[in-house]
Design a protein around this motif. Structure first.
Motif: not given
Lengths: 476, 295
Positions: A432-441, A447-460
């Motif tokens: 993807d090239g060196r500039a491609a962002p990191t993912r933090d999963y 609260r309702e009980g749903y469980r999701f897998w989310m990620f932040r695309h990039g680092l501040y």
């Protein structure tokens, strides 16, 4: 448009008498004959038609290739006797092509080069084996040479192959280049040349020709069963079973239809082979167009494998037709093999690239995805469902690296009560090239009980741009 | 009787066949559930698992894979055929092999079938239900398609009875619909059980199962936990068991309006689906899982 003018690329046989010739400007031709009937050239349609003729020629030999843009090359070694000798084969081919409305020039010789020249410039179509004599009176164009080279040779008085053949080789090469002698050698059988077949030649074939063309689906099915029966002894002799089969139906008017089926394990049972083709025919979007009937049916084994020899199971009483492999074959025959798939793994940590699916029939043993350490049970860190592509979510999260607190996915707001993470998955810089962002999963439970897998695309601060949040999967 | 004659007789009369195979059941391993199901789910039958909203697909698949894993362990058949209606595949996404493996199912045993339309999907399911090597066939559909009606489900049911594989319909964001299925489960997500070692984290997956319809037993609602390590369902709370009749979500009668209107729907309807609860997000206190409440 050729050389900034519309030119004639092909004309009727008798047109030369009227003063027309190839490469003539259309304006000049029109001036000669104002009522000239002109059709625009369609090279693509011509090539398609040529391909169709080539496929039809498959009835004579499995080795059929295209020769340039205007010819078909057949390797009939070992096939001619089936049609009563070479002369009879050529006569039959000519009769059948004429019957379809084509005008054909045919040539049969020892080498590809000689056959090419004989077909285009020869008088008699068949050259006797081992004798280059019929080739000698042919013009130099018959050697597939560059037109400029032919012109310069002609100026020297070398007009036929016969003039060229006895000349010393070294001076010819120095003066005219290696191509001249290469072509000459190829025509005379002193140089190598190979035919690249249009269709891969099959391992085994069985065919049946009909005096009366068949049209009914029942007849086609019956002939498939017959051909399958004919293939079995050959497969048994080789200790093999068929993995992929192709059925070719040759219609009287020259059209060829082909159907292919694949099997999950080597097959040798004629009933199963015909059942697969039956499913395949049922699953066709368009019915087989029988037209005036098929006069030749050919069943070929495209791919075969060693037959394990354990298909019969007398003890359990479970019939072969019910087994998993047979089911896969039936589904594949009806829906198409690419619609029945199994998982394969890939060597990467990026979730959407870490797995793929391939048709089960091409899933060789041992390449299947391996379960994650059967003995060691890992904590649940991966969701059951992975969205087709990560979906952007509006997220409220602590800067720079906190877990999500509130987010909005598919127009519904959620409050995260528990989170686990981050699990950092770095980008693949080599892809993807060196500039491609990191993912933090993060694993996030709403609260309702749903469980999701989310990620932040990039680092501040450390990576360019403002990181965005994505939802990538749904846990149980 | 000659075994072959018996098998022909069985094939001719599905009823006789059913009586013969009635013993083959899949216990879920929870006393309360298995009592309601009179010993467990009938293996050679059609069952439906329903996710009321698209986001419940995780929990619904959780129940489904739990059943399949237990089924594989019990019957020794180890293959799963997953037929996806093209309409359903877009919303839910793809099955994630790593996730399946962590849940307890070997992804190499899963075969995916992606037909072009629901008609061929039904044909594929029908064809697969006959296969004695499959533990289960899953038909994943979106909503309540017309083609998947009583007749089609009845056909699947008969196929399952003769073939011996469990046929499961996973209905994603679909409403209640009368089908020929033996049981119909509504599955909704529920906050996970706290982890003993890491209380702040997310524990084992917990979901609320509502048995909306059951041909042989009673209905009810139970919170359950799937334990991937031991591959068993566990009770979703520390209390041993709450009678489903008590766990019915009844709004408390307020003091100043004792004669409040009855909830919509007849008494019969309530009794058949005692676990019906308020829509998600309606509870002001944030405690949505009514079945969690004690008596």
């Amino acid at each position: 448009m050729v050389k900034s003018a519309q030119r004639i690329v092909a004309h009727e046989p008798g047109a030369q008498a009227l003063g027309l010739f190839l490469d003539q400007k259309l304006g000049d031709a029109r001036a000669l004959i104002p009522t000239l009937d002109v059709q625009p050239a369609e090279p693509h349609a011509d090539m398609a038609l040529l391909g169709q003729i080539a496929r039809w020629c498959d009835r004579y030999t499995p080795m059929v290739g295209l020769s340039g843009t205007d010819g078909v090359m057949l390797d009939v070694s070992g096939c001619a006797h089936l049609f009563g000798g070479e002369a009879a084969l050529v006569a039959r081919l000519r009769a059948q092509l004429t019957g379809q409305g084509f005008t054909a020039r045919l040539g049969l010789a020892d080498t590809i080069g000689a056959a090419w020249g004989l077909a285009r410039f020869g008088e008699a179509p068949v050259a006797p084996p081992g004798d280059p004599a019929p080739l000698m009176p042919l013009p130099l164009e018959a050697l597939r040479l560059d037109p400029a080279l032919v012109t310069s040779l002609r100026r020297l008085g070398l007009k036929t192959i016969g003039c060229l053949a006895p000349l010393p080789r070294a001076p010819l090469t120095t003066r005219f280049g290696a191509d001249l002698l290469r072509r000459l050698d190829q025509a005379l059988g002193r140089g190598e040349e190979t035919l690249s077949p249009l269709l891969p030649p099959a391992d085994l074939t069985a065919e049946k020709a009909f005096f009366d063309p068949i049209t009914h689906a029942d007849d086609i099915e019956r002939s498939i069963a017959l051909l399958a029966h004919a293939l079995i002894p050959m497969l048994e002799q080789r200790d093999q079973g068929a993995r992929a089969l192709e059925l070719r139906l040759f219609r009287v008017d020259g059209a060829v239809q082909s159907l292919d089926v694949e099997a999950a394990n080597p097959l040798r049972d004629p009933a199963r082979i015909s059942a697969l083709f039956r499913q395949r025919i049922v699953g066709l979007a368009v019915d087989i167009d029988a037209g005036f009937g098929f006069d030749l049916v050919k069943l070929a084994v495209i791919r075969s494998e060693v037959f394990p020899g354990n298909q019969g199971d007398l003890v359990s009483g479970v019939e072969n037709a019910d087994r998993y492999e047979a089911l896969i074959d039936r589904l594949g025959a009806r829906l198409g093999p690419e619609r029945v798939r199994g998982f394969v793994g890939a060597d990467t940590h990026i979730p959407e690239r870490s797995f793929g699916t391939v048709p089960v029939t091409r899933l060789a043993a041992g390449t299947a995805i391996s379960p994650v350490g059967a003995a060691r049970v890992p904590p649940v860190t991966r969701p059951l469902w992975l969205l087709r592509r990560p979906e952007p979510v509006d997220t409220l999260a602590e800067v720079p690296d906190g877990p999500p607190q509130r987010f909005r996915w598919r127009k519904v707001g959620y409050v995260a009560t528990r989170t686990e993470g981050p699990e950092r998955i770095a980008c693949e810089w080599w892809r993807d090239g060196r500039a491609a962002p990191t993912r933090d999963y993060f694993r996030v439970e709403a609260r309702e009980g749903y469980r999701f897998w989310m990620f932040r695309h990039g680092l501040y601060a450390r990576e360019a741009g403002v990181p965005r949040w994505y939802l990538h999967g749904v846990f149980a | 009787m000659h075994p072959r004659a018996a098998s022909i007789l069985d094939r001719l009369s599905p009823h006789a066949h059913r009586a013969g195979k009635a013993a083959a059941r899949l216990p879920l391993g929870l006393a309360a559930l298995d009592t309601s199901l009179e010993g467990g789910l009938t293996i050679a039958a059609l069952h439906e698992v329903r996710a009321p909203a698209a986001r419940d697909i995780g929990a619904a698949a959780g129940l489904l894979f739990g059943l399949v894993i237990r089924l594989m362990a019990q019957t020794g058949r180890d293959r799963l055929l997953w037929v996806t209606d093209p309409a359903a595949g877009m919303d839910a996404g793809l099955l994630y092999p790593d996730g399946l493996a962590q849940y307890g199912l070997d992804p190499a045993r899963v075969t995916l079938v992606t037909p072009v339309d629901l008609q061929t999907a039904l044909w594929a399911t029908d064809e697969a239900a006959r296969c004695p090597d499959l533990a289960a066939v899953v038909l994943h559909v979106q909503g309540n398609p017309k083609r998947l009606d009583r007749v089609a489900t009845r056909r699947l049911m008969l196929r399952a009875q003769t073939g011996g594989a469990m046929v499961l319909i996973l209905r994603q964001s679909g409403g209640e619909e009368a089908t020929a299925a033996h049981t119909r489960w509504r599955v909704e997500a529920c906050p996970s059980a706290p982890d003993r070692i890491f209380p702040a984290g997310i524990g084992l997956p917990r979901m609320v199962l509502t048995l909306e319809r059951c041909r042989t037993g009673r209905t009810g609602a139970w919170p359950v936990i799937w334990n991937p390590k031991h591959k068993v369902f566990e009770h979703g709370q520390t209390e041993p068991h709450i009678d489903p009749q008590i766990s019915v979500d009844r709004p408390a009668a307020s003091a100043h309006r004792p004669d409040r209107a009855d909830p919509l729907g007849g008494v019969m309807d309530l009794r058949r689906t005692p676990g019906r609860r308020a829509p998600v997000g309606a509870g002001a206190d944030g405690q949505e899982c009514t079945a969690d409440r004690g008596p």
